[in-house]
Each structure stands twice: as structure tokens, then as C-alpha cells.
Design an enzyme around this catalytic site. Structure first.
Site, PDB file in Angstrom:
ATOM      1  N   ARG A 276     -13.677  -0.004   3.879  1.00 29.34           N
ATOM      2  CA  ARG A 276     -12.338  -0.591   3.790  1.00 29.34           C
ATOM      3  C   ARG A 276     -11.600  -0.016   2.595  1.00 29.34           C
ATOM      4  NH1 ARG A 276      -9.987  -5.854   4.072  1.00 29.34           N
ATOM      5  NH2 ARG A 276      -8.281  -4.445   4.553  1.00 29.34           N
TER       6      ARG A 276
ATOM      7  N   ARG B 117     -10.624   5.359   0.439  1.00 25.65           N
ATOM      8  CA  ARG B 117     -11.558   5.851   1.467  1.00 25.65           C
ATOM      9  C   ARG B 117     -11.934   7.302   1.210  1.00 25.65           C
ATOM     10  NH1 ARG B 117      -9.268   3.367   7.167  1.00 25.65           N
ATOM     11  NH2 ARG B 117      -8.407   1.454   6.335  1.00 25.65           N
TER      12      ARG B 117
ATOM     13  N   CYS C 172      -7.020  -6.770  18.321  1.00 20.10           N
ATOM     14  CA  CYS C 172      -7.515  -5.432  17.935  1.00 20.10           C
ATOM     15  C   CYS C 172      -8.794  -5.548  17.111  1.00 20.10           C
ATOM     16  CB  CYS C 172      -6.432  -4.692  17.153  1.00 20.10           C
ATOM     17  SG  CYS C 172      -4.964  -4.464  18.161  1.00 20.10           S
TER      18      CYS C 172
ATOM     19  N   LYS D 244       0.133  -0.861  15.042  1.00 18.69           N
ATOM     20  CA  LYS D 244      -1.205  -1.306  15.503  1.00 18.69           C
ATOM     21  C   LYS D 244      -1.709  -2.505  14.709  1.00 18.69           C
ATOM     22  CE  LYS D 244      -4.663   1.355  13.008  1.00 18.69           C
ATOM     23  NZ  LYS D 244      -5.764   2.311  13.191  1.00 18.69           N
ATOM     24  N   ASP D 245      -1.015  -2.799  13.566  1.00 18.73           N
ATOM     25  CA  ASP D 245      -1.414  -3.977  12.788  1.00 18.73           C
ATOM     26  C   ASP D 245      -0.704  -5.244  13.253  1.00 18.73           C
ATOM     27  OD1 ASP D 245      -3.116  -2.436  11.329  1.00 18.73           O
ATOM     28  OD2 ASP D 245      -1.784  -2.201   9.604  1.00 18.73           O
TER      29      ASP D 245
ATOM     30  N   ARG E 120     -13.837  -0.745  16.923  1.00 23.62           N
ATOM     31  CA  ARG E 120     -13.608   0.202  18.020  1.00 23.62           C
ATOM     32  C   ARG E 120     -14.230   1.550  17.673  1.00 23.62           C
ATOM     33  NH1 ARG E 120     -10.309   4.381  18.174  1.00 23.62           N
ATOM     34  NH2 ARG E 120      -9.132   3.654  16.343  1.00 23.62           N
ATOM     35  N   ARG E 121     -13.933   2.061  16.479  1.00 19.67           N
ATOM     36  CA  ARG E 121     -14.462   3.366  16.075  1.00 19.67           C
ATOM     37  C   ARG E 121     -15.990   3.324  16.005  1.00 19.67           C
ATOM     38  NH1 ARG E 121      -9.753   3.922  11.538  1.00 19.67           N
ATOM     39  NH2 ARG E 121      -8.127   4.718  12.922  1.00 19.67           N
TER      40      ARG E 121
ATOM     41  N   SER F 130       0.848  -1.208   0.000  1.00 20.82           N
ATOM     42  CA  SER F 130       0.000   0.000   0.000  1.00 20.82           C
ATOM     43  C   SER F 130       0.878   1.252   0.000  1.00 20.82           C
ATOM     44  CB  SER F 130      -0.902   0.008   1.238  1.00 20.82           C
ATOM     45  OG  SER F 130      -0.138   0.248   2.415  1.00 20.82           O
TER      46      SER F 130
ATOM     47  N   THR G 184     -16.514   3.569   8.614  1.00 26.11           N
ATOM     48  CA  THR G 184     -15.326   3.002   9.246  1.00 26.11           C
ATOM     49  C   THR G 184     -15.503   1.495   9.271  1.00 26.11           C
ATOM     50  OG1 THR G 184     -13.946   2.842  11.236  1.00 26.11           O
ATOM     51  CG2 THR G 184     -16.303   3.202  11.590  1.00 26.11           C
TER      52      THR G 184
HETATM   53  N1  LIG Z   1      -4.928  -1.317   9.013  1.00 28.84           N
HETATM   54  C1  LIG Z   1      -5.414  -0.013   9.249  1.00 28.84           C
HETATM   55  C2  LIG Z   1      -4.319   0.934   9.605  1.00 28.84           C
HETATM   56  N2  LIG Z   1      -3.142   0.525  10.129  1.00 28.84           N
HETATM   57  C3  LIG Z   1      -2.375   1.680  10.394  1.00 28.84           C
HETATM   58  C4  LIG Z   1      -3.127   2.781  10.004  1.00 28.84           C
HETATM   59  C5  LIG Z   1      -2.752   4.213  10.134  1.00 28.84           C
HETATM   60  C6  LIG Z   1      -1.362   4.469  10.546  1.00 28.84           C
HETATM   61  C7  LIG Z   1      -1.080   4.166  12.011  1.00 28.84           C
HETATM   62  O1  LIG Z   1      -1.989   4.025  12.858  1.00 28.84           O
HETATM   63  O2  LIG Z   1       0.119   4.089  12.303  1.00 28.84           O
HETATM   64  C8  LIG Z   1      -4.316   2.322   9.465  1.00 28.84           C
HETATM   65  C9  LIG Z   1      -5.367   3.147   8.823  1.00 28.84           C
HETATM   66  C10 LIG Z   1      -6.373   3.703   9.823  1.00 28.84           C
HETATM   67  O3  LIG Z   1      -6.489   3.204  10.954  1.00 28.84           O
HETATM   68  O4  LIG Z   1      -7.035   4.677   9.427  1.00 28.84           O
END
Ligand SMILES: NCc1[nH]cc(CCC(=O)O)c1CC(=O)O
Length: 308
Positions: free
Chosen positions: A144, A150, A235, A78-79, A126-127, A10, A122
Site C-alpha cells: 500500500r 511503492r 471493487c 475506479k475509486d 484483483r491483481r 496525494s 500489490t
Molecule cells: N486507489 C488506487 C488507485 N486509484 C487510481 C489509481 C491509478 C490511476 C487510475 O487508475 O486512474 C490507483 C493506483 C493503482 O491502481 O496503481
């Protein structure tokens, strides 16, 4: 030293990886980029929880590292699932970018100014829970795809507003106006805004990569993973966790677990000492469990399993 650096394809992942490559170059390390397509990238029409959660963006890259095809890998931290292979430590976390969720609307409206029944895009559960807690009248719909996709969907009129991480927008150079959502009502995903560099345990690369680590962000993100590790669920369930140094000695922590529909939640919010952060963060995680956090996680997992 030459290293093969793995990344998703990406535009956000490539932008993040280029930042790491430049930092390593300043340490005398040459990197050669290798793009890995993950299941999260292949099935962009399905919500993450149907793809096994955030591991959908990581599994294939981990496999290539363990097979020796990659020396290091760059991830949005966070991934990275809470449970990680011991052989693949996070050797560096870069200085955190914005941790905040951001609301984008076509006319600049805030969440309070959007009309009754507004459609919010979204795919983060969570959101979704946090939006419904704040405005139960909103209609939250799945969103997505990468950032460009988006933004195009917002412009198309499908949604009245979309919520995404401010960090992703800024890293991509999108200087568009957003409404930063406060962490009391929109506690971010654990490690949101942080970039992680994973190496192989015992390899020389592990030490080299650690040179670009930002110590305070490493501790903040570690605390957030301790908190969500206590309640489990990874998550893909509605969990927020945010830790921030208020000064060299003190760290503010907020973490919450919500019901899928935002109708109820449990939270902890406290300041801990930096020199005892692991133990005090774990105590707060246990308090979150005692307040019913684990029960809310299980309810969410059961509802998602029944829905599939
Ligand atoms: N897989 C979604 C994801 N993983 C990291 C980011 C944004 C960058 C970050 O949180 O470091 C995002 C997009 C989002 O949450 O809008």
C-alpha cells in the site's frame, strides 16, 4: 464562475485535479483547490477491504460536497464505489489514460522471466488473483501507499516485482520502463485510467463541468460499472471490467470475476453495439451472474469477513 474543487492530498490526486482545473479554466471557470484527508489516506498500512473498500478514498469528500463546502470534486474514477448518491452525479469523465496494469521489476524481468516463488507486491485483490492464476508459484504480498512509497519499496528489495496502474505512473511523469499486462490475463479494474469530476445535481456547476466530458470514455466507464454492478461486491473483490470502442459503432467488452486464490474464474468477452450499449452491457452482466460471478463474489466476501 468560481468553483471550490475538492481532492485528496496525494501527489497523484493533486496532479489529476490540476489537469481538471486547467481544462475548466479554458472554459472560463476559476477553481480554488481544497484538500480533504480521507480514511484511505489515514490508514495506509491497512488493506482497502479493511477500510470499507474504495469508498475509503471518497466518503469524506462526498460529505463535504453535500454540506456545501465543496462545489465539485476530482477522483480516480475506479475509486468511486458502484453505488453513488443521486445528488452527486459524475458530470464529466476525461479522455481515458492507459487502462493497463503495469509490472515493474528492478532488473526489467517480465512475469514469465521472474524466478519460481518470486515475491510480487500489490494490495489489489484483483491483481493478486490474476497473478496467482498466471503464476500460482508466486508469493503475492500486500503493497500500500502512494506511488512514490511503492517504488521505494520495490527498490528496497522487499519485492521482486510490483504491479500498479500504468496511468498513475505516467500522470506523475514517471517515464520508467514497465511491462504492460495484457487485458486477457489482467483484465483491469472497472474505470482504471479514467478521471471523474463529480458535481452537485441541479447546480450550475453540473452543466459547466459537463463541457469537459469525453463522450466515448463516459460510455466505456458506464458499461464497466453496469457489468460489476450486476455481480456486486464493489471493487474490493477480484473483479475486472474493461470496455473499449473498436470503432464508432462497436464496443469490445471483457469482464471477469475470480476466486481469491486465482484457482478459478468466470468471464464474458463480447462486442456490443454502441447505440444499444446499456441493454447489451446489462445482458452481459447477467450472463456473468449466470456463469457463477455472484457466487464467486460472495465466496470472496465470506473469506475476507472470516479472515478479519
Ligand atoms: N486507489 C488506487 C488507485 N486509484 C487510481 C489509481 C491509478 C490511476 C487510475 O487508475 O486512474 C490507483 C493506483 C493503482 O491502481 O496503481
Amino acid at each position: 464562475m468560481d468553483l471550490i474543487i475538492g481532492t485528496r492530498g496525494s501527489s497523484l490526486a493533486l496532479t489529476q485535479t490540476r489537469r481538471v482545473s486547467q481544462m475548466l479554466k479554458e472554459e472560463g471557470v476559476n477553481t480554488f483547490l481544497k484538500i480533504i484527508k480521507t480514511s484511505g489516506d489515514s490508514f495506509t498500512d491497512r488493506p482497502l477491504h479493511e477500510l470499507g473498500g474504495v469508498g475509503a478514498f471518497v466518503r469524506e469528500i462526498d460529505e463535504r460536497m453535500l454540506s456545501g463546502e465543496l462545489d465539485i470534486a476530482v477522483h480516480s474514477m475506479k475509486d468511486l464505489p458502484t453505488e453513488r448518491p443521486e445528488e452527486l452525479p459524475t458530470s464529466a469523465v476525461l479522455k481515458r489514460d492507459s487502462p493497463f496494469d503495469a509490472l515493474l521489476t528492478r532488473d526489467g524481468s517480465t512475469l514469465d522471466e521472474l524466478p519460481e516463488g518470486a515475491v510480487i507486491g500489490t494490495t489489489s485483490l484483483r491483481r493478486k488473483s490474476q497473478v496467482l492464476r498466471y503464476r500460482p508459484d508466486f508469493d503475492v504480498q500486500s503493497l500500500r501507499g502512494n506511488i512514490d512509497t511503492r517504488l521505494k519499496k520495490l527498490e528496497s528489495g522487499i519485492y521482486d516485482g510490483i504491479i500498479l496502474a500504468e496511468a498513475g505512473l505516467r500522470r506523475m511523469g514517471w517515464d520508467i520502463p514497465v511491462h504492460q499486462l495484457d487485458t486477457d490475463h489482467f483484465c483491469p479494474s472497472a474505470n482504471q485510467g479514467a478521471i471523474a469530476v463529480v458535481a452537485k445535481s441541479g447546480d450550475e456547476s453540473e452543466n459547466v463541468v459537463s463541457r469537459i466530458n469525453h463522450p466515448q470514455t463516459k460510455i466505456e466507464t458506464e458499461i464497466e460499472r453496469i457489468l460489476i454492478g450486476n455481480v456486486g461486491g464493489g471493487c474490493i473483490v477480484p473483479i475486472g471490467a474493461y470496455a473499449e470502442f473498436v470503432n464508432d459503432e462497436k464496443i469490445h467488452i471483457r469482464s471477469e470475476v475470480l476466486a481469491l486464490d486465482g484457482s478459478h474464474y468466470v468471464a464474458v468477452d463480447d462486442v456490443i453495439s454502441a447505440d444499444n450499449y446499456k441493454e447489451e452491457a446489462n445482458e452481459l452482466g447477467e450472463e456473468l451472474v449466470r456463469k457463477g460471478g455472484k457466487k464467486l463474489v460472495q465466496e470472496a466476501l465470506d473469506k475476507m469477513a472470516n479472515a478479519e
